[in-house]
Design a protein around this motif. Structure first.
Motif, short mmCIF file in Angstrom:
data_model
loop_
_atom_site.label_atom_id
_atom_site.label_comp_id
_atom_site.label_asym_id
_atom_site.label_seq_id
_atom_site.Cartn_x
_atom_site.Cartn_y
_atom_site.Cartn_z
N SER A 37 0.87 -1.17 0.00
CA SER A 37 0.00 0.00 0.00
C SER A 37 0.91 1.22 0.00
N LYS A 65 -0.12 -7.08 -9.85
CA LYS A 65 -0.91 -6.02 -10.47
C LYS A 65 -0.68 -4.74 -9.69
N VAL A 66 -0.92 -3.60 -10.36
CA VAL A 66 -0.86 -2.29 -9.72
C VAL A 66 -2.24 -1.67 -9.88
N PHE A 67 -2.83 -1.25 -8.78
CA PHE A 67 -4.10 -0.56 -8.79
C PHE A 67 -3.86 0.87 -8.32
N VAL A 68 -4.43 1.84 -9.00
CA VAL A 68 -4.28 3.24 -8.62
C VAL A 68 -5.66 3.76 -8.24
N SER A 69 -5.73 4.36 -7.07
CA SER A 69 -7.00 4.95 -6.64
C SER A 69 -6.71 6.24 -5.88
#
Length: 88
Positions: A37, A65-69
């Motif tokens: 995180s 995976k890379v998640f952008v929020s």
């Protein structure tokens, strides 16, 4: 200001392939993984994503995976500080 945490987790993914390590076959859909995180300001977002993509790449199943929020607000419970000052 940037903020970083990680957890060791067991992941269940959509991988259809197994994996062979030192002659032992195991499923890559239920293996130990690391969950990161990372909170960065907008100015560092693209650079941070590119560094992760480059350094985590092996070309093998399970690279991740890379998640952008967006983080709309942050609070420090002890002091009541909010947003960027709460991360210092």
């Amino acid at each position: 200001m940037n903020f970083f945490s990680y957890w060791d987790v067991t992941g269940v993914g959509n991988e259809k392939e197994g994996h062979v390590y030192r002659g032992i076959s195991y499923s890559t859909s239920d293996i130990q993984r690391r969950f990161l995180s990372i909170v960065v300001s907008d100015a560092f977002l693209e650079r941070t994503v590119q560094v992760i993509l480059k350094t985590a790449y092996t070309g093998e199943v399970g690279d991740g995976k890379v998640f952008v929020s967006d983080v709309s607000e942050a609070y420090r419970i002890r002091t009541g500080e909010r947003d960027e000052i709460s991360l210092k």
